[in-house]
Design a protein around this motif. Structure first.
Motif, PDB file in Angstrom:
ATOM      1  N   UNK A   1       0.829  -1.208   0.000  1.00 17.28           N
ATOM      2  CA  UNK A   1       0.000   0.000   0.000  1.00 17.28           C
ATOM      3  C   UNK A   1       0.866   1.262   0.000  1.00 17.28           C
ATOM      4  N   UNK A   2       1.899   1.261   0.832  1.00 12.56           N
ATOM      5  CA  UNK A   2       2.755   2.446   0.944  1.00 12.56           C
ATOM      6  C   UNK A   2       3.570   2.714  -0.318  1.00 12.56           C
ATOM      7  N   UNK A   3       3.796   1.674  -1.127  1.00 15.58           N
ATOM      8  CA  UNK A   3       4.509   1.882  -2.394  1.00 15.58           C
ATOM      9  C   UNK A   3       3.783   2.860  -3.314  1.00 15.58           C
ATOM     10  N   UNK A   4       2.480   2.975  -3.138  1.00 15.82           N
ATOM     11  CA  UNK A   4       1.696   3.853  -4.004  1.00 15.82           C
ATOM     12  C   UNK A   4       2.004   5.337  -3.774  1.00 15.82           C
ATOM     13  N   UNK A   5       2.731   5.631  -2.712  1.00 12.91           N
ATOM     14  CA  UNK A   5       3.111   7.028  -2.449  1.00 12.91           C
ATOM     15  C   UNK A   5       3.932   7.604  -3.606  1.00 12.91           C
ATOM     16  N   UNK A   6       4.669   6.754  -4.321  1.00 13.13           N
ATOM     17  CA  UNK A   6       5.547   7.249  -5.389  1.00 13.13           C
ATOM     18  C   UNK A   6       4.770   7.927  -6.522  1.00 13.13           C
ATOM     19  N   UNK A   7       3.464   7.748  -6.551  1.00 10.57           N
ATOM     20  CA  UNK A   7       2.675   8.353  -7.629  1.00 10.57           C
ATOM     21  C   UNK A   7       2.756   9.886  -7.628  1.00 10.57           C
ATOM     22  N   UNK A   8       3.116  10.492  -6.507  1.00  8.81           N
ATOM     23  CA  UNK A   8       3.188  11.960  -6.501  1.00  8.81           C
ATOM     24  C   UNK A   8       4.410  12.472  -7.271  1.00  8.81           C
ATOM     25  N   UNK A   9       5.443  11.606  -7.435  1.00  4.08           N
ATOM     26  CA  UNK A   9       6.720  12.074  -7.984  1.00  4.08           C
ATOM     27  C   UNK A   9       6.596  12.628  -9.409  1.00  4.08           C
ATOM     28  N   UNK A  10       5.866  11.977 -10.348  1.00  6.11           N
ATOM     29  CA  UNK A  10       5.765  12.563 -11.701  1.00  6.11           C
ATOM     30  C   UNK A  10       5.073  13.925 -11.722  1.00  6.11           C
ATOM     31  N   UNK A  11       4.315  14.242 -10.654  1.00  9.40           N
ATOM     32  CA  UNK A  11       3.565  15.507 -10.619  1.00  9.40           C
ATOM     33  C   UNK A  11       4.162  16.485  -9.607  1.00  9.40           C
ATOM     34  N   UNK A  12       5.389  16.213  -9.194  1.00 10.48           N
ATOM     35  CA  UNK A  12       6.082  17.031  -8.202  1.00 10.48           C
ATOM     36  C   UNK A  12       6.910  18.091  -8.931  1.00 10.48           C
ATOM     37  N   UNK A  13       6.692  19.355  -8.589  1.00 11.47           N
ATOM     38  CA  UNK A  13       7.394  20.450  -9.265  1.00 11.47           C
ATOM     39  C   UNK A  13       8.166  21.286  -8.244  1.00 11.47           C
ATOM     40  N   UNK A  14       9.318  20.792  -7.804  1.00 17.64           N
ATOM     41  CA  UNK A  14      10.105  21.562  -6.843  1.00 17.64           C
ATOM     42  C   UNK A  14      10.835  22.719  -7.527  1.00 17.64           C
ATOM     43  N   UNK A  15      11.113  23.730  -6.744  1.00 15.77           N
ATOM     44  CA  UNK A  15      11.923  24.837  -7.255  1.00 15.77           C
ATOM     45  C   UNK A  15      13.375  24.384  -7.351  1.00 15.77           C
ATOM     46  N   UNK A  16      14.017  24.721  -8.449  1.00 14.66           N
ATOM     47  CA  UNK A  16      15.398  24.300  -8.681  1.00 14.66           C
ATOM     48  C   UNK A  16      16.321  24.888  -7.612  1.00 14.66           C
ATOM     49  N   UNK A  17      17.247  24.039  -7.131  1.00 17.94           N
ATOM     50  CA  UNK A  17      18.298  24.447  -6.184  1.00 17.94           C
ATOM     51  C   UNK A  17      17.761  24.959  -4.854  1.00 17.94           C
ATOM     52  N   UNK A  18      16.598  24.454  -4.439  1.00 22.14           N
ATOM     53  CA  UNK A  18      16.087  24.745  -3.098  1.00 22.14           C
ATOM     54  C   UNK A  18      16.051  23.444  -2.314  1.00 22.14           C
TER      55      UNK A  18
END
Length: 534
Positions: free
Chosen positions: A357-374
């Motif tokens: 169940x917890x493996x499904x957490x990775x689904x957020x990664x393709x939609x994750x938009x972090x600010x560069x170099x922060x």
């Protein structure tokens, strides 16, 4: 059954004064070892990532970074197995303390080779006032072919495998065959091991790489390893794993080379027998997805996705070690939780289902938009990796005990190969093959998407989200295959299932069956323990 926590003081009273001294010496050494190991692995992977990007930029060619990094990691894993087989005959001939100390010092020498090559080709420590002219400016690196990192990392993998084999065997020589002492020592050592690993990962990302550069961040590794070797040499009066008189006579006549060849042949046969056991019995067939596939997904998460996101999302490969540090902390919590709930949750099924169940957490990664170099976004990712690795570690630790107990009654038709050793050989070999093939292939796909679209998010939708969904489904569904596993928290299955197939009216005391099996087979979690069963 209610949870009854065991205090550290109660655990400590189990050991004699001599055992306490040896455990303290061993823990100090292993914390130094783990800290240096995290610095080495983290720095080398990020160094390779930066150098391959730099090569592509300078040559104006499409990037092949994660294809090569995937190959680098996969081969290192495979060569660890090779190293564990090479060292096995030596353990039977000389004191384990001596072999461990010498092996870790040799490992220290091997880790220094890359720094020597870098310095000899014009490399130097990253200047304090260094300002890159562009994102791929690493002018303080040495001028050598980046592919040279691959064979060097493979050679270090051989020595790594040697040390890991001895590290997993030596607890039995410190406290003997007492099951409770072994379990308690393993738990205590594992806690300090993961604490040091977490600290090492964070120190590498936040201190060593920014101050020294990827090419010299692991300068502390030879120091830590040498110190660990010296400290471990003070382990007192450890037992030596002596072969039988007949085996010793044969070894003296045949020599080391023949002994190594025999080990390889025996290992190959073990893999075949283990695969036959797993895929011909209902109560074992689920182990392949529960162990091998789950282990692959965990390694790919740390060695694949973390570097990819750190480099392509945040444009700072060093921050992958912050993410890995969060993963290590999750492993620590998972192992500790299993230890505390050992009397309440007797099978790995609840933990494996939680892992799925917890493996499904990775689904957020393709939609994750972090600010560069922060850097705060690296910490956010590290926090999300904690529950994922918590689930995997809990499942992995509990699964090790289940595999031992469930194989107690399986008959062996070969006097040299135990069913337990054969099954573990197959499971871990399956993981190695899967990881060594999939990691570079997925790296090729990641690179192709990046070269075409200048982002890896579309690729991570499949290599992260879809792939981990498939793994999640496989692991979750497999936990319902054994008889009696439908319950949320099933009772111990192994001996109960075995006798249900042969004598349905016999009553089984599950706890005693586990304890008896553990007396026969000490804890095993991967291929490095297999020498004890060969």
């Amino acid at each position: 059954m209610p949870l009854i926590p065991t205090g550290f003081s109660q655990v400590w009273k189990l050991f004699s004064a001599k055992e306490k001294r040896n455990i303290l010496v061993y823990i100090i050494g292993i914390m130094l070892y783990k800290f240096g190991l995290e610095a080495f692995n983290g720095a080398v992977v990020t160094l390779a990532t930066n150098r391959y990007d730099q090569d592509a930029f300078e040559a104006q060619t499409p990037s092949r970074t994660f294809e090569r990094v995937g190959l680098l990691s996969g081969l290192n894993q495979a060569f660890q197995c090779f190293g564990s087989i090479l060292i096995a005959p030596l353990i039977k001939r000389w004191p384990i303390r001596t072999i461990l100390s010498i092996s870790i010092v040799v490992f220290a020498i091997f880790t220094a080779i890359l720094m020597i090559i870098d310095a000899a080709t014009g490399g130097y420590i990253k200047p304090a006032n260094f300002t890159p002219q562009h994102p791929n400016d690493f002018s303080y690196y040495g001028h050598y072919n980046t592919d040279l990192i691959i064979p060097i990392y493979c050679f270090t993998g051989i020595v790594y495998g040697m040390v890991e084999l001895i590290r997993r065997i030596i607890p039995r020589d410190i406290v003997g065959g007492d099951v409770e002492k072994l379990q308690r020592m393993d738990s205590v050592v594992h806690i300090f091991y993961e604490l040091s690993g977490t600290a090492g990962a964070f120190a590498t990302a936040l201190g060593l790489i920014p101050r020294l550069g990827n090419n010299y961040a692991f300068i502390i590794t030879p120091i830590c390893f040498t110190a660990a070797g010296i400290i471990w040499f003070f382990l007192s009066s450890l037992k030596t794993s002596h072969p039988s008189e007949k085996e010793d006579l044969n070894n003296d006549k045949s020599g080391y080379v023949k002994s190594i060849l025999d080990k390889f042949l025996l290992f190959g046969k073990s893999v075949y027998i283990g695969g036959k056991i797993i895929f011909t019995k209902r109560r074992f067939i689920w182990l392949w997805s529960g162990y091998s596939v789950a282990l692959y997904s965990h390694r790919y998460l740390e060695n694949g996705i973390a570097p990819q996101v750190a480099k392509r999302y945040m444009e700072n490969s060093a921050w992958s070690q912050i993410i890995v540090g969060g993963s290590n902390f999750g492993e620590l919590i998972g192992a500790l939780t299993v230890f505390l709930f050992a009397n309440t949750i007797r099978t790995p099924m609840p933990w494996l289902r939680l892992d799925a169940i917890l493996l499904m957490i990775v689904w957020y990664i393709p939609f994750f938009y972090p600010t560069v170099n922060e850097v705060k976004y690296a910490w956010i990712m590290a926090a999300t990796f904690i529950p994922i690795s918590f689930g995997w570690a809990a499942g992995d630790v509990s699964l090790g005990a289940y595999i031992q107990s469930s194989l107690t009654n399986v008959e062996s038709h070969d006097s040299h190969i135990s069913p337990l050793g054969a099954v573990m050989a197959f499971l871990y070999s399956s993981y190695i093959v899967l990881y060594a093939i999939a990691n570079p292939l997925l790296g090729i796909y990641i690179d192709s998407v990046y070269n075409a679209q200048k982002t890896i998010r579309p690729a991570l939708f499949y290599t992260g989200g879809v792939q981990f969904t498939i793994v999640s489904i496989m692991v979750f569904v497999s936990t319902f295959i054994p008889r009696g596993s439908i319950a949320f928290n099933p009772k111990m299955l192994n001996k109960q299932l075995y006798d249900a197939e042969h004598t349905e009216d016999e009553k089984i005391d599950d706890l005693n069956s586990v304890e008896n099996s553990l007396h026969e087979h000490p804890p095993v979690h991967d291929i490095f323990d297999l020498d004890a069963y060969f």
